[in-house]
Design an enzyme around this catalytic site. Sequence first.
Site, short mmCIF file in Angstrom:
data_model
loop_
_atom_site.label_atom_id
_atom_site.label_comp_id
_atom_site.label_asym_id
_atom_site.label_seq_id
_atom_site.Cartn_x
_atom_site.Cartn_y
_atom_site.Cartn_z
N TYR A 1 34.29 56.73 49.78
CA TYR A 1 34.80 55.45 49.08
C TYR A 1 34.91 55.59 47.66
O TYR A 1 35.95 55.47 46.87
CB TYR A 1 33.84 54.26 49.28
CG TYR A 1 34.02 53.13 48.43
CD1 TYR A 1 35.01 52.33 48.90
CD2 TYR A 1 33.16 52.63 47.38
CE1 TYR A 1 35.49 51.12 48.00
CE2 TYR A 1 33.38 51.62 46.58
CZ TYR A 1 34.53 50.79 47.00
OH TYR A 1 34.57 49.59 46.23
N1 NAD Z 1 32.43 43.49 46.37
C1 NAD Z 1 31.80 44.19 45.29
O1 NAD Z 1 30.94 44.38 44.84
C2 NAD Z 1 32.88 45.51 44.71
C3 NAD Z 1 32.65 46.41 43.58
C4 NAD Z 1 33.23 47.12 43.18
C5 NAD Z 1 34.82 47.22 43.79
N2 NAD Z 1 34.97 46.40 44.53
C6 NAD Z 1 36.62 46.49 45.04
O2 NAD Z 1 37.15 45.02 44.87
C7 NAD Z 1 38.05 44.79 45.89
C8 NAD Z 1 37.77 43.68 46.56
O3 NAD Z 1 36.43 43.94 47.26
P1 NAD Z 1 35.78 42.55 48.20
O4 NAD Z 1 34.44 42.82 48.15
O5 NAD Z 1 36.36 41.38 47.81
O6 NAD Z 1 36.26 43.11 49.84
P2 NAD Z 1 36.70 42.31 50.81
O7 NAD Z 1 36.71 43.47 51.92
O8 NAD Z 1 36.36 40.89 50.92
O9 NAD Z 1 38.23 42.06 50.52
C9 NAD Z 1 39.18 43.19 50.49
C10 NAD Z 1 40.56 42.62 51.31
O10 NAD Z 1 41.45 43.58 51.46
C11 NAD Z 1 42.25 43.54 52.58
N3 NAD Z 1 42.58 44.71 53.35
C12 NAD Z 1 41.92 45.84 53.60
N4 NAD Z 1 42.63 46.70 53.89
C13 NAD Z 1 44.00 46.28 53.80
C14 NAD Z 1 45.24 46.86 53.93
N5 NAD Z 1 45.42 48.12 54.53
N6 NAD Z 1 46.32 46.04 53.56
C15 NAD Z 1 46.38 44.84 53.21
N7 NAD Z 1 45.04 44.25 52.83
C16 NAD Z 1 43.95 45.11 53.33
C17 NAD Z 1 40.93 42.90 53.42
O11 NAD Z 1 41.44 42.19 54.70
C18 NAD Z 1 40.20 41.96 52.41
O12 NAD Z 1 40.60 40.54 52.54
C19 NAD Z 1 37.93 46.29 46.65
O13 NAD Z 1 39.19 47.05 46.11
C20 NAD Z 1 36.75 46.66 46.50
O14 NAD Z 1 36.75 48.26 46.47
C21 NAD Z 1 34.48 45.38 45.11
#
Ligand code: NAD
Length: 318
Positions: free
Chosen positions: A152
């Site tokens: 990841y």
């Molecule tokens: N939550 C955290 O602590 C955290 C920390 C660091 C980075 N991030 C990054 O922030 C972003 C959002 O994370 P989150 O926690 O809200 O996750 P989440 O899984 O709730 O949101 C991600 C969204 O992307 C959509 N998605 C996944 N694959 C897809 C695709 N192929 N096409 C279109 N949509 C797609 C999912 O349906 C989901 O709604 C991500 O990029 C994640 O890597 C999150």
Amino acid sequence: MRILVTGGAGFIGSHLVERLLRADHDVAVVDNFDPFYEPRRKRRNLAAVRDHARLQLHEADILDAAALQRAFQAAKPERVIHLAARANARLALREPAAYARVLGEGTINVLEQARENGVEQFILGSSSSVYGLNAKVPFAEDDPIGTTISPYAAGKRAAELYGHVYAHTYGLPVTCLRFFNVHGPRQRPDLAVYTFVRLLLRNEPVPFYGDGSSGRDYTYIDDIIDGVEAALHTVFPFKIINLGGNHPVLLRDMVATIESELGVTAERIVLPPQAGDVPRTFADISRAERLLGFAPQVPFAEGVRRFVEWYKREVLDD
Ligand SMILES: NC(=O)c1ccc[n+]([C@@H]2O[C@H](COP(=O)([O-])OP(=O)(O)OC[C@H]3O[C@@H](n4cnc5c(N)ncnc54)[C@H](O)[C@@H]3O)[C@@H](O)[C@H]2O)c1
């Protein structure tokens, strides 16, 4: 502004979409409601804004270049905030190729549409995980990154590098925001606070990895959204910026905080540290303070209180 948000139905994305709509932006969401966790949760995330006149919802996969192109043509975005990803670091250990596709090829597809459609700024949701085993704390954006330990994290770093390629080679302004351990209402159900609250409310034992001394720089969702919104105000040719809480919480203190909020004591099952888990995350946020006026407001315990309130109100059917 017209802003296209990929992953806009997810935890972070849905909070961001609400904030952008409140600020009178036109928002287009591209999300495929990926089944990694239940799509119904994501539909519920967007329920309050689903019929907003300024919202377009494109149910599309970023791996489907033609569908993505249709979304861009309909939305005509001036800015793109790219959050769509497979985001579970542990599952990535089991499905590294699938993660590489979404984080790598998926990001390229979105960058490509941004370039073709003359987007003025591309904001990438990156992650503290790219720091890997970095021994120096706090983690600063210019620290060398060569000790990434999960697929990841490697995918997120690749996405940042593709961002740099598009910035340097095609002149697309790119800001990479490295989010640190985001928590709060609507948190993904695989993440730590959610998992521990659910187990404790069911009186089930909690997994306790290592000796409890691993630390996470938990950052409350509203603070993250403040940082993303602030990033829209300044367009850099290319910039990487940490968004973190700057106050790491040890695993044992995290569990104690949740116990105290719920008024219960957890039975702990002590397990070895998990593969792919870094020992700590800890953000140096001086760049975010300087460039974005970033100043996280919500202490961890208050964030847990707000999460528990939300959980009891909306998710107790878990
Ligand atoms: N939550 C955290 O602590 C955290 C920390 C660091 C980075 N991030 C990054 O922030 C972003 C959002 O994370 P989150 O926690 O809200 O996750 P989440 O899984 O709730 O949101 C991600 C969204 O992307 C959509 N998605 C996944 N694959 C897809 C695709 N192929 N096409 C279109 N949509 C797609 C999912 O349906 C989901 O709604 C991500 O990029 C994640 O890597 C999150």
